[in-house]
Scaffold this motif. Structure first.
Motif, mmCIF file in Angstrom:
data_model
loop_
_atom_site.group_PDB
_atom_site.id
_atom_site.type_symbol
_atom_site.label_atom_id
_atom_site.label_comp_id
_atom_site.label_asym_id
_atom_site.label_seq_id
_atom_site.Cartn_x
_atom_site.Cartn_y
_atom_site.Cartn_z
ATOM 1 N N MET A 55 28.811 -15.809 -27.787
ATOM 2 C CA MET A 55 28.730 -16.896 -26.848
ATOM 3 C C MET A 55 29.924 -17.822 -27.017
ATOM 4 S SD MET A 55 24.790 -18.106 -26.593
ATOM 5 C CE MET A 55 24.942 -19.519 -25.587
ATOM 6 N N ALA A 56 30.234 -18.484 -25.946
ATOM 7 C CA ALA A 56 31.405 -19.357 -25.958
ATOM 8 C C ALA A 56 31.194 -20.582 -26.839
ATOM 9 C CB ALA A 56 31.725 -19.782 -24.530
ATOM 10 N N ILE A 57 29.962 -21.078 -26.908
ATOM 11 C CA ILE A 57 29.692 -22.256 -27.738
ATOM 12 C C ILE A 57 29.924 -21.913 -29.212
ATOM 13 C CG2 ILE A 57 27.892 -23.842 -28.512
ATOM 14 C CD1 ILE A 57 26.729 -23.668 -25.675
ATOM 15 N N ILE A 58 29.420 -20.773 -29.639
ATOM 16 C CA ILE A 58 29.575 -20.356 -31.031
ATOM 17 C C ILE A 58 31.045 -20.100 -31.344
ATOM 18 C CG2 ILE A 58 28.981 -18.559 -32.698
ATOM 19 C CD1 ILE A 58 26.303 -18.294 -31.157
ATOM 20 N N ARG A 59 31.738 -19.464 -30.427
ATOM 21 C CA ARG A 59 33.168 -19.186 -30.634
ATOM 22 C C ARG A 59 33.973 -20.488 -30.708
ATOM 23 N NH1 ARG A 59 35.774 -14.148 -29.501
ATOM 24 N NH2 ARG A 59 33.702 -13.627 -28.775
ATOM 25 N N GLY A 60 33.626 -21.467 -29.881
ATOM 26 C CA GLY A 60 34.311 -22.754 -29.928
ATOM 27 C C GLY A 60 34.075 -23.469 -31.242
ATOM 28 N N ARG A 61 32.853 -23.377 -31.758
ATOM 29 C CA ARG A 61 32.547 -23.998 -33.046
ATOM 30 C C ARG A 61 33.308 -23.312 -34.174
ATOM 31 N NH1 ARG A 61 31.075 -28.832 -34.994
ATOM 32 N NH2 ARG A 61 29.788 -28.601 -36.829
ATOM 33 N N GLN A 62 33.440 -21.979 -34.091
ATOM 34 C CA GLN A 62 34.190 -21.240 -35.104
ATOM 35 C C GLN A 62 35.667 -21.601 -35.074
ATOM 36 O OE1 GLN A 62 33.166 -17.215 -34.090
ATOM 37 N NE2 GLN A 62 31.339 -17.205 -35.396
ATOM 38 N N GLY A 88 36.722 -24.516 -34.638
ATOM 39 C CA GLY A 88 36.880 -25.843 -35.204
ATOM 40 C C GLY A 88 36.576 -26.986 -34.267
ATOM 41 N N MET A 89 36.078 -26.704 -33.084
ATOM 42 C CA MET A 89 35.755 -27.783 -32.154
ATOM 43 C C MET A 89 34.482 -28.489 -32.624
ATOM 44 S SD MET A 89 36.514 -25.824 -28.570
ATOM 45 C CE MET A 89 36.400 -27.242 -27.536
ATOM 46 N N ASP A 90 34.427 -29.812 -32.422
ATOM 47 C CA ASP A 90 33.229 -30.539 -32.815
ATOM 48 C C ASP A 90 32.218 -30.543 -31.672
ATOM 49 O OD1 ASP A 90 34.714 -32.140 -31.198
ATOM 50 O OD2 ASP A 90 34.384 -33.973 -32.335
ATOM 51 N N MET A 91 30.993 -30.968 -31.975
ATOM 52 C CA MET A 91 29.918 -30.892 -30.989
ATOM 53 C C MET A 91 30.134 -31.790 -29.769
ATOM 54 S SD MET A 91 26.357 -29.960 -32.758
ATOM 55 C CE MET A 91 26.243 -30.954 -34.198
ATOM 56 N N PRO A 92 30.640 -33.005 -29.907
ATOM 57 C CA PRO A 92 30.876 -33.803 -28.695
ATOM 58 C C PRO A 92 31.895 -33.156 -27.749
ATOM 59 C CG PRO A 92 30.873 -35.232 -30.614
ATOM 60 C CD PRO A 92 30.832 -33.823 -31.116
ATOM 61 N N THR A 93 32.918 -32.543 -28.305
ATOM 62 C CA THR A 93 33.920 -31.866 -27.471
ATOM 63 C C THR A 93 33.305 -30.667 -26.758
ATOM 64 O OG1 THR A 93 35.596 -32.517 -29.077
ATOM 65 C CG2 THR A 93 36.209 -30.818 -27.491
ATOM 66 N N LEU A 94 32.497 -29.905 -27.485
ATOM 67 C CA LEU A 94 31.824 -28.759 -26.864
ATOM 68 C C LEU A 94 30.868 -29.220 -25.769
ATOM 69 C CD1 LEU A 94 31.048 -26.599 -30.018
ATOM 70 C CD2 LEU A 94 32.593 -25.998 -28.162
ATOM 71 N N GLN A 134 32.874 -30.059 -22.742
ATOM 72 C CA GLN A 134 33.461 -28.864 -22.137
ATOM 73 C C GLN A 134 32.417 -28.088 -21.334
ATOM 74 O OE1 GLN A 134 35.302 -26.220 -24.939
ATOM 75 N NE2 GLN A 134 35.778 -24.695 -23.387
ATOM 76 N N PHE A 135 31.206 -27.974 -21.857
ATOM 77 C CA PHE A 135 30.165 -27.203 -21.179
ATOM 78 C C PHE A 135 29.241 -28.064 -20.330
ATOM 79 C CE2 PHE A 135 31.377 -24.445 -24.737
ATOM 80 C CZ PHE A 135 31.676 -23.300 -24.015
ATOM 81 N N LYS A 136 29.575 -29.375 -20.220
ATOM 82 C CA LYS A 136 28.818 -30.313 -19.386
ATOM 83 C C LYS A 136 27.332 -30.283 -19.727
ATOM 84 C CE LYS A 136 32.141 -30.134 -15.723
ATOM 85 N NZ LYS A 136 32.709 -29.107 -14.927
ATOM 86 N N THR A 137 27.039 -30.453 -21.000
ATOM 87 C CA THR A 137 25.665 -30.481 -21.479
ATOM 88 C C THR A 137 25.565 -31.500 -22.604
ATOM 89 O OG1 THR A 137 23.845 -29.116 -22.248
ATOM 90 C CG2 THR A 137 26.010 -28.590 -23.120
ATOM 91 N N SER A 138 24.381 -31.699 -23.120
ATOM 92 C CA SER A 138 24.208 -32.687 -24.184
ATOM 93 C C SER A 138 24.494 -32.070 -25.551
ATOM 94 C CB SER A 138 22.785 -33.231 -24.157
ATOM 95 O OG SER A 138 21.872 -32.208 -24.465
ATOM 96 N N GLU A 139 24.703 -32.955 -26.506
ATOM 97 C CA GLU A 139 24.951 -32.484 -27.870
ATOM 98 C C GLU A 139 23.728 -31.810 -28.458
ATOM 99 O OE1 GLU A 139 26.902 -35.103 -30.651
ATOM 100 O OE2 GLU A 139 27.793 -36.205 -28.980
ATOM 101 N N SER A 140 22.534 -32.225 -28.018
ATOM 102 C CA SER A 140 21.316 -31.600 -28.542
ATOM 103 C C SER A 140 21.214 -30.134 -28.117
ATOM 104 C CB SER A 140 20.076 -32.367 -28.090
ATOM 105 O OG SER A 140 19.961 -32.356 -26.685
ATOM 106 N N VAL A 141 21.701 -29.816 -26.920
ATOM 107 C CA VAL A 141 21.710 -28.417 -26.476
ATOM 108 C C VAL A 141 22.699 -27.612 -27.311
ATOM 109 C CG1 VAL A 141 22.267 -26.888 -24.540
ATOM 110 C CG2 VAL A 141 20.955 -28.975 -24.145
ATOM 111 N N ILE A 142 23.853 -28.197 -27.597
ATOM 112 C CA ILE A 142 24.846 -27.526 -28.436
ATOM 113 C C ILE A 142 24.276 -27.295 -29.831
ATOM 114 C CG2 ILE A 142 27.161 -27.689 -29.426
ATOM 115 C CD1 ILE A 142 27.209 -27.344 -26.404
#
Length: 72
Positions: free
Chosen positions: A1-8, A10-16, A19-27
Motif C-alpha cells: 500500500m502507498a501509505i505503508i510505502r510512504g512511512r517506510q 520516512g514520511m511522518d503521519m501528518p504529511t501522509l 497527501q491522502f486527504k484523510t485524518s491521522e487516525s486513519v493513517i
C-alpha cells in the motif's frame, strides 16, 4: 500500500494524512492493523470441484438430503 510505502520512506503521519486527504487516525489505523491475509478457521473438507458436484446434484434433485448426496 502507498501509505505503508510512504512511512517506510520516512514520511511522518501528518504529511501522509495531507497527501491522502484523510485524518491521522486513519493513517495510524492503517499502519497498526495486523496482517489479515492469513486464513483462519477450520480447513475445508471439500474441494471446489466437489462443491460444484454437490450443487449440481442438489439442483437436479432438490429433495435429497446431505446424507444421500454424500452416498452418491
Amino acid at each position: 500500500m502507498a501509505i505503508i510505502r510512504g512511512r517506510q520512506m520516512g514520511m511522518d503521519m501528518p504529511t501522509l494524512a495531507k497527501q491522502f486527504k484523510t485524518s491521522e487516525s486513519v493513517i495510524w489505523a492503517t499502519l497498526n492493523t495486523p496482517n489479515l491475509s492469513k486464513a483462519t478457521g477450520r480447513p475445508l473438507k471439500t474441494s471446489s470441484g466437489d462443491n460444484r458436484i454437490i450443487v449440481r446434484i442438489s439442483k437436479k434433485t432438490p429433495r435429497l438430503t446431505s446424507t444421500d448426496i454424500t452416498q452418491s
